[in-house]
Write a protein that holds these residues in place. Sequence first.
Motif, PDB file in Angstrom:
ATOM      1  N   UNK A 252       0.808  -1.210   0.000  1.00  0.00           N
ATOM      2  CA  UNK A 252       0.000   0.000   0.000  1.00  0.00           C
ATOM      3  C   UNK A 252       0.840   1.258   0.000  1.00  0.00           C
ATOM      4  N   UNK A 253       1.878   1.270   0.833  1.00  0.00           N
ATOM      5  CA  UNK A 253       2.732   2.454   0.924  1.00  0.00           C
ATOM      6  C   UNK A 253       3.536   2.660  -0.360  1.00  0.00           C
ATOM      7  N   UNK A 254       3.985   1.571  -0.967  1.00  0.00           N
ATOM      8  CA  UNK A 254       4.740   1.688  -2.221  1.00  0.00           C
ATOM      9  C   UNK A 254       3.854   2.274  -3.315  1.00  0.00           C
ATOM     10  N   UNK A 255       2.628   1.785  -3.427  1.00  0.00           N
ATOM     11  CA  UNK A 255       1.734   2.317  -4.460  1.00  0.00           C
ATOM     12  C   UNK A 255       1.410   3.785  -4.189  1.00  0.00           C
ATOM     13  N   UNK A 256       1.228   4.138  -2.919  1.00  0.00           N
ATOM     14  CA  UNK A 256       0.985   5.545  -2.553  1.00  0.00           C
ATOM     15  C   UNK A 256       2.136   6.421  -3.046  1.00  0.00           C
ATOM     16  N   UNK A 257       3.368   5.986  -2.775  1.00  0.00           N
ATOM     17  CA  UNK A 257       4.545   6.777  -3.155  1.00  0.00           C
ATOM     18  C   UNK A 257       4.706   6.845  -4.671  1.00  0.00           C
ATOM     19  N   UNK A 258       4.443   5.744  -5.360  1.00  0.00           N
ATOM     20  CA  UNK A 258       4.567   5.738  -6.818  1.00  0.00           C
ATOM     21  C   UNK A 258       3.517   6.644  -7.465  1.00  0.00           C
ATOM     22  N   UNK A 259       2.305   6.655  -6.898  1.00  0.00           N
ATOM     23  CA  UNK A 259       1.244   7.497  -7.456  1.00  0.00           C
ATOM     24  C   UNK A 259       1.513   8.985  -7.261  1.00  0.00           C
ATOM     25  N   UNK A 260       2.324   9.329  -6.260  1.00  0.00           N
ATOM     26  CA  UNK A 260       2.685  10.751  -6.110  1.00  0.00           C
ATOM     27  C   UNK A 260       4.023  11.039  -6.794  1.00  0.00           C
ATOM     28  N   UNK A 261       4.474  10.064  -7.606  1.00  0.00           N
ATOM     29  CA  UNK A 261       5.647  10.234  -8.472  1.00  0.00           C
ATOM     30  C   UNK A 261       6.962  10.344  -7.720  1.00  0.00           C
ATOM     31  N   UNK A 262       7.072   9.688  -6.562  1.00  0.00           N
ATOM     32  CA  UNK A 262       8.369   9.600  -5.892  1.00  0.00           C
ATOM     33  C   UNK A 262       9.346   8.828  -6.778  1.00  0.00           C
ATOM     34  N   UNK A 263      10.616   9.199  -6.814  1.00  0.00           N
ATOM     35  CA  UNK A 263      11.618   8.353  -7.482  1.00  0.00           C
ATOM     36  C   UNK A 263      11.615   6.958  -6.847  1.00  0.00           C
TER      37      UNK A 263
END
Length: 295
Positions: A248-259
């Motif tokens: 869940x946290x990984x998808x959250x970060x990817x959706x906000x375009x974190x490297x």
Amino acid sequence: MPQFDVVGVGIASWDMIGVAATPPILGQKQPLAGRTEMGGGPVATALATLARLGARVALVSAVGNDHYGEAIRADLAQCGVDTSFITTRPGSSHVSFVLAEPGSDRRTVWWYNEPAVFADLVFPAELASQTRALLVDSHLPAAIPAAQQVRAAGGRIMIDAERVKPAVMELLPLCDDIVVSANFARAVTGLSDLAAATQVLHERYRRLIVVTAGEAGSWACAGDEIIHTPAFPTQPVDTTGCGDVFHGALLFALLRNDPLPAALRFASAAAALKTRGLGGRSALPTLAEVEALLA
């Protein structure tokens, strides 16, 4: 703007968790150091994590017409997950019994459900264009048409693959983010070295590959480079749900375009914070707590 950031398709369960006071010995009666009950399930807990971090989420699933089904639905709603797309059917909900070992990354899970409760589950077609991303696991056949529809609508798709099944292997090419357990990676590549297995999976699917290995951290590849992200050191109360929180946290970060390296550290930090409490959801971290640990 889509109504949801993430829609999930997967099992929602009711978990009964105990922490052994001493290392378990088969055939003996032993006391528990602690126990609790709460909602669980890979995608369901990942969605609860996303909601805790501030995302708009919904679950497509089914529960039985028993008191566990009512509890599952209520727990998800309390976590901020939209339960409008959860069907109630005659039969037993998915129930899990979890025994965690004291101060350890190890746990044993027994589970029960009636397959008829989940048979012929349909993904609502209108959801495909109402979400930025889809999260699926290894459990429900409805994940395949869901992935096909969300892909056609231009959404992002992540899979939590922990078991090698024909339906899961059919799903992998449909996904943008393939996040698998260490056991899954070893089984499908025949390699014991997780860095090498990550590389092989990336060459095979040409997608983001992440292999999770608990306290050993994770390995990821989205191009030429293998990224190993160590786990944050913890003295875990219980590791139940850590992988789900990571997803869940990984998808959250990817959706906000974190490297990608930052997204992996964000997910690792969230999973570490979850170990503070019993069960998958009693210690879900806030965005501020994850950022404080990273700082």
